[in-house]
Design a protein around this motif. Structure first.
Motif, short mmCIF file in Angstrom:
data_model
loop_
_atom_site.label_atom_id
_atom_site.label_comp_id
_atom_site.label_asym_id
_atom_site.label_seq_id
_atom_site.Cartn_x
_atom_site.Cartn_y
_atom_site.Cartn_z
N ALA A 30 -19.22 61.68 68.18
CA ALA A 30 -19.30 60.88 69.39
C ALA A 30 -20.55 60.00 69.37
O ALA A 30 -20.50 58.82 69.75
N ASP A 31 -21.67 60.56 68.94
CA ASP A 31 -22.90 59.78 68.85
C ASP A 31 -22.76 58.63 67.85
O ASP A 31 -23.20 57.51 68.12
N ALA A 32 -22.17 58.91 66.70
CA ALA A 32 -21.97 57.86 65.68
C ALA A 32 -21.04 56.77 66.21
O ALA A 32 -21.25 55.58 65.93
N MET A 33 -20.02 57.16 66.98
CA MET A 33 -19.13 56.16 67.56
C MET A 33 -19.89 55.25 68.52
O MET A 33 -19.69 54.03 68.51
N GLU A 34 -20.77 55.81 69.33
CA GLU A 34 -21.57 55.00 70.26
C GLU A 34 -22.46 54.01 69.50
O GLU A 34 -22.58 52.86 69.90
N VAL A 35 -23.06 54.46 68.42
CA VAL A 35 -23.89 53.58 67.59
C VAL A 35 -23.04 52.44 67.05
O VAL A 35 -23.43 51.27 67.10
N PHE A 40 -21.17 45.92 68.38
CA PHE A 40 -20.34 44.83 68.89
C PHE A 40 -21.12 44.05 69.94
O PHE A 40 -21.15 42.82 69.92
N ALA A 41 -21.77 44.75 70.87
CA ALA A 41 -22.57 44.09 71.91
C ALA A 41 -23.72 43.31 71.29
O ALA A 41 -24.00 42.18 71.72
N GLU A 48 -12.89 47.21 72.89
CA GLU A 48 -12.37 48.32 73.68
C GLU A 48 -11.92 49.41 72.72
O GLU A 48 -11.64 49.12 71.55
N THR A 49 -11.87 50.62 73.25
CA THR A 49 -11.40 51.73 72.43
C THR A 49 -10.10 52.29 72.98
O THR A 49 -9.84 52.23 74.18
N ASN A 113 -16.66 54.86 58.37
CA ASN A 113 -17.26 55.86 59.26
C ASN A 113 -17.49 55.18 60.61
O ASN A 113 -17.41 53.95 60.71
N PRO A 114 -17.78 55.94 61.64
CA PRO A 114 -17.90 55.35 62.97
C PRO A 114 -19.00 54.29 63.11
O PRO A 114 -18.89 53.41 63.95
N THR A 115 -20.03 54.36 62.29
CA THR A 115 -21.12 53.41 62.44
C THR A 115 -20.84 52.05 61.82
O THR A 115 -21.53 51.08 62.12
#
Length: 126
Positions: A30-35, A40-41, A48-49, A113-115
């Motif tokens: 979840a943390d890696a996804m937020e990073v 994008f911002a 969007e997810t 990977n999420p990052t």
């Protein structure tokens, strides 16, 4: 100065790490996804997810189809482990075919990977 977020151009489809069964800690994912989404911002690209669980609480086809139909997408990134586990091959095929059906003009990208989700989308968006 415009303080609104940019219109979403990219949809990220993946597993909700908090709803994947098993004895594991979802917080690092979840943390890696937020990073990854924060990038994008940083680049002024709207995102969007569409996250779904593997705990049986979601009609995955309905959730994904609704997200895809919500607006025209420039790119759809398939990540969140959807394509990696061999036991999820049928789900991966279903997601790809839903994208083809509901967002035929969108590029399809894959992260590693999420990052690096932004990097995957950036290969396809102008």
């Amino acid at each position: 100065m415009d303080t609104t977020d940019p219109a979403p151009r990219v949809l990220v489809i993946g597993f909700d790490p908090y709803r994947v069964p098993g004895p594991w800690d979802p917080q690092p994912v979840a943390d890696a996804m937020e990073v990854g989404l924060a990038r994008f911002a940083e680049h002024g690209v709207g995102v969007e997810t569409c996250l779904f669980g593997l705990d049986g609480s979601d009609d995955v086809a309905a959730v994904v189809a609704a997200a895809l139909a919500a607006r025209p997408w420039e790119c759809v990134v398939v990540g969140g482990g959807v394509r990696k586990p061999e036991d999820q091959l049928e789900l991966f095929e279903q997601v790809i075919n839903l994208i083809r059906r509901h967002a035929p003009d969108a590029a399809i990208a894959f992260n590693t990977n999420p990052t690096d989700t932004f990097d995957a989308a950036a290969r396809w968006i102008a």
